[in-house]
Design a protein around this motif. Sequence first.
Motif, short mmCIF file in Angstrom:
data_model
loop_
_atom_site.label_atom_id
_atom_site.label_comp_id
_atom_site.label_asym_id
_atom_site.label_seq_id
_atom_site.Cartn_x
_atom_site.Cartn_y
_atom_site.Cartn_z
N ASP A 79 0.82 -1.21 0.00
CA ASP A 79 0.00 0.00 0.00
C ASP A 79 0.85 1.27 0.00
O ASP A 79 0.40 2.32 -0.47
CB ASP A 79 -0.91 0.02 1.24
CG ASP A 79 -2.01 -1.03 1.15
OD1 ASP A 79 -2.36 -1.41 0.02
OD2 ASP A 79 -2.52 -1.45 2.21
N ARG A 106 -4.99 8.86 -0.30
CA ARG A 106 -5.30 8.23 -1.58
C ARG A 106 -6.55 7.36 -1.41
O ARG A 106 -6.66 6.63 -0.43
CB ARG A 106 -4.14 7.36 -2.05
CG ARG A 106 -2.87 8.14 -2.35
CD ARG A 106 -1.71 7.19 -2.59
NE ARG A 106 -0.48 7.88 -2.87
CZ ARG A 106 -0.01 8.17 -4.08
NH1 ARG A 106 -0.70 7.77 -5.14
NH2 ARG A 106 1.11 8.81 -4.23
N ASP A 122 -7.30 4.66 -2.89
CA ASP A 122 -7.06 3.22 -3.04
C ASP A 122 -6.29 2.63 -1.85
O ASP A 122 -6.61 1.55 -1.38
CB ASP A 122 -6.29 2.95 -4.34
CG ASP A 122 -5.04 3.81 -4.47
OD1 ASP A 122 -4.88 4.76 -3.67
OD2 ASP A 122 -4.22 3.53 -5.37
N THR A 123 -5.31 3.36 -1.34
CA THR A 123 -4.48 2.82 -0.27
C THR A 123 -4.69 3.51 1.07
O THR A 123 -4.25 3.01 2.10
CB THR A 123 -2.99 2.94 -0.63
OG1 THR A 123 -2.64 4.33 -0.74
CG2 THR A 123 -2.69 2.25 -1.96
#
Length: 339
Positions: free
Chosen positions: A36, A316, A318-319
Motif C-alpha cells: 500500500d 489516496r 485506493d491505499t
Amino acid sequence: MGIYYYKGGDKKLLRKAKRDDVCADIVNKFNLWYADLEPSRQDTVAILKELFPHYNQKKKEVKKIPDVYEQYKTYTSAMFKATYQNYDGMVDIEGEDLRSNNLAGAYKASLVYDFYKMDLKRTLDAVLDDWAIKGEGALFVHWDKKIVKAPDIKEEIIVDEKTGGYDIKITKGTKDVVEHEGVHIKRIDPHNLYYDKSQRHNWHMCGKIYRDFIPIQYILTNTEYSLSDIEKKELQDLVNRDENETDMESLKSMRDKKVIGNTVEVLEYRGDYIMPSTNEVVHDVEMVVIAGKYLARLEESQYVKCPIIYGAYMERPDTLRGQSPLKPEIGRASSRERV
C-alpha cells in the motif's frame, strides 16, 4: 522461555508451534500492507531528487534554486507560522466553572513549560518535513520514566557497651534515582509505519506495524523481550554473517531485509489481533517479532489509547496513504524537463 497472553482473564501459554504461526502471520500482514505504501514511496523519491540534486545521478544541470525546493520552503514556513511558531498560541485552556477558570492560566503555563522542557519544536520540525515531503506524519507519545543508579553512602553508629565508645561504619552501595519523569513525544518515520487500511478510521483497534532496525546489543539486553538462549545465539550468528553495508536508508526500505550491519529488523504490532491457530480475538495487544522469526513479546497494551498518532495529507482513495502537497510541483517539473 514461555510467552503468555490473557483471554477472558485466563493466562494462556503460547507454545513454540503457535509462536511460529504468529510470527508468520505478522510477516504476512507486513508484506500485504507494505504494498500500500509503494506509490507514496515512489513520489517521495521523486521529490527528494528535486530537493537534493545529488540524489538524481542522471541529471547533469542543477538550478541554483530549484522550483520544488522553493515551494517546499514556502509551504513549511507557512505551516510553522500557522501552528507552533509560539507555544502560547498552540493551546488555550478554559475552565468549566469560576474556580477552574481562574486556574486555567496556571495550567497553560505548566503545559508551555513542558513544551520547552521536551524541546517540542525540534520534534515538530521533523514531523513537518515528513508531512511536506512524504504527505504523512507520525508521533509516539508516552509517559517516560528514566531511572539511573546513583552512589548511596550509609553511616551506621556502633556503640561499644563496655567502654561507651562508638565507631562509625560506612557502607557504600547504589540506589535508584528518578532522573526524569514526564510526557515524552518522539517522531517516528511514517514510511516505516504500516496498517490495515480497512480499519484505518478506527485507529485504536486497527492493526498496525512499526518497523525499525535495532542494534543487536539492545535486543539481547532488553528485559521486556522473552528470548531463549538458543534464539539469542541464532540472532548473534545472523548478525555476524551479514556484510557491513553503508547505504542504511535505502536498505531500510527493502521489504525482505532482516539484518543491516549490527542492527536487526524489529516489527512492533499494535491493535486487535486474531490468533491464527485458534481464531481467538485478543484486544489491544502489543507484539514484537524479531528478524521475521522470533516472537519476543506478546502482552496486553499498557496504554489507555494507542500511543502512535498518525495523520495523512489527502489520503489516496485506493491505499488511504498520504501524498505530498508538493506532488503537483513534481508534475510541472517533469513537464518542463520534457519540453
